[in-house]
Design a protein around this motif. Structure first.
Motif, mmCIF file in Angstrom:
data_model
loop_
_atom_site.group_PDB
_atom_site.id
_atom_site.type_symbol
_atom_site.label_atom_id
_atom_site.label_comp_id
_atom_site.label_asym_id
_atom_site.label_seq_id
_atom_site.Cartn_x
_atom_site.Cartn_y
_atom_site.Cartn_z
ATOM 1 N N TYR A 116 0.936 -1.264 0.089
ATOM 2 C CA TYR A 116 0.057 0.158 -0.158
ATOM 3 C C TYR A 116 0.884 1.288 -0.022
ATOM 4 O O TYR A 116 0.313 2.374 -0.530
ATOM 5 C CB TYR A 116 -1.060 0.242 1.254
ATOM 6 N N TYR B 257 1.001 2.711 10.107
ATOM 7 C CA TYR B 257 0.447 1.583 9.721
ATOM 8 C C TYR B 257 0.227 0.274 10.853
ATOM 9 O O TYR B 257 -0.943 -0.188 11.012
ATOM 10 C CB TYR B 257 0.939 0.877 8.422
ATOM 11 N N ASN C 157 -11.733 4.081 13.272
ATOM 12 C CA ASN C 157 -13.011 4.498 13.748
ATOM 13 C C ASN C 157 -13.305 3.684 15.297
ATOM 14 O O ASN C 157 -12.886 2.569 15.457
ATOM 15 C CB ASN C 157 -13.983 4.118 12.664
ATOM 16 N N ARG D 138 -2.971 8.016 5.970
ATOM 17 C CA ARG D 138 -3.284 7.463 4.897
ATOM 18 C C ARG D 138 -4.785 6.936 5.312
ATOM 19 O O ARG D 138 -4.897 5.588 5.423
ATOM 20 C CB ARG D 138 -2.263 6.679 4.342
ATOM 21 N N GLU D 139 -5.832 7.614 5.461
ATOM 22 C CA GLU D 139 -7.188 7.308 5.840
ATOM 23 C C GLU D 139 -7.493 5.905 5.050
ATOM 24 O O GLU D 139 -8.125 5.172 5.770
ATOM 25 C CB GLU D 139 -8.267 8.420 5.824
ATOM 26 N N ASN D 140 -7.404 6.018 3.759
ATOM 27 C CA ASN D 140 -8.074 4.661 2.968
ATOM 28 C C ASN D 140 -7.288 3.303 3.238
ATOM 29 O O ASN D 140 -8.096 2.571 3.329
ATOM 30 C CB ASN D 140 -7.725 5.228 1.274
ATOM 31 N N GLN D 141 -6.099 3.495 3.617
ATOM 32 C CA GLN D 141 -5.319 2.279 3.931
ATOM 33 C C GLN D 141 -5.795 1.748 5.407
ATOM 34 O O GLN D 141 -5.886 0.593 5.728
ATOM 35 C CB GLN D 141 -3.857 2.513 3.737
ATOM 36 N N GLU E 35 -8.510 2.404 7.000
ATOM 37 C CA GLU E 35 -9.608 2.008 7.229
ATOM 38 C C GLU E 35 -9.930 0.710 6.762
ATOM 39 O O GLU E 35 -10.938 -0.001 7.030
ATOM 40 C CB GLU E 35 -10.733 2.853 6.598
ATOM 41 N N LEU E 36 -8.917 -0.099 6.111
ATOM 42 C CA LEU E 36 -9.009 -1.432 5.556
ATOM 43 C C LEU E 36 -8.506 -2.259 6.609
ATOM 44 O O LEU E 36 -8.748 -3.570 6.503
ATOM 45 C CB LEU E 36 -7.916 -1.840 4.287
#
Length: 232
Positions: free
Chosen positions: A40, A110, A120, A214-217, A219-220
């Protein structure tokens, strides 16, 4: 334009008892986590690389992470050589010459959210920190604890992106017990912070602050590691 700061729940007990030892190479194995991280965080990913090249990158990154981790104090916040430097430009020069500092900061972001923090629920603080939402008397526990949380640790965040600071569950408990000093009027962020403070206190958790992460990563990554349900 400005920086986007966010506040999250953080299990400092797992961090100090388990994660720090892994980052220092004293226990566990970072290989798989580092391989996933590179998928990522390397521009263009790593799928086009040979296994030999990927393994080399993983080994190189782990060596750098372990080396820098072992240069930090017991709080995992202070690098003695860096934090002796008082000039901003000299600090930047030091970090630019520190081998693997960029990779360390990105992996720290990370790995903390993979192991001992949840993205969250979180509180979006915008350009500022927590303190600006309250009127806090200076000579109080609340002032000192929130000042620590808001304080921007430049060693942990590369180019002002990543983890900026954290406080422990013990700090949260003291803050909760002193919350009568958190004065505010008509402020939704202040109310939201107090709600998150209540959740952290009841679950014996700390807080971690980040900026432009890196919010997108993140949240995964696995959710609800710290709480059974997303309560906010």
């Amino acid at each position: 334009m400005g920086y986007w700061r966010t506040l999250h729940l953080f299990d400092d007990q797992i961090f100090y008892k388990k994660v720090v030892r892994e980052l220092k190479g004293e226990n566990g194995d970072l290989t798989q986590a580092c391989r996933e991280f590179l998928k990522y965080y390397v521009t263009g990913g790593i799928s086009h690389l040979s296994n030999e090249k990927i393994n080399s990158l993983v080994e190189q990154n782990i060596r750098r992470i372990i080396s820098i981790s072992n240069s930090l104090d017991e709080t995992f916040k202070i690098h003695h050589e860096f934090h002796k430097i008082t000039n901003y430009d000299s600090q930047n020069l030091f970090l630019s010459n520190l081998d693997g500092h960029y990779e360390f900061c990105k992996f720290l972001e990370y790995y903390l959210f993979k192991t001992c923090a949840d993205f969250n629920p979180h509180l979006g603080l915008g350009k500022g920190g927590v303190a600006r939402n309250f009127n806090i008397p200076i000579k109080t526990l609340s002032y000192n604890i929130i000042e620590e949380l808001d304080d921007w640790n430049d060693f942990l965040s590369e180019d002002r992106m990543g983890i900026t600071n954290w406080i422990t569950h013990e700090d949260v408990a003291l803050l909760f017990l002193d919350k009568e000093n958190l004065h505010f009027e008509d402020n939704e962020l202040a109310e939201a912070f107090l709600s998150l403070l209540d959740i952290a206190y009841k679950n014996k958790l700390g807080f971690i602050m980040g900026v432009d992460m890196r919010e997108n990563q993140l949240e995964l990554l696995s959710k609800n590691k710290l709480l059974v349900n997303d309560l906010l």
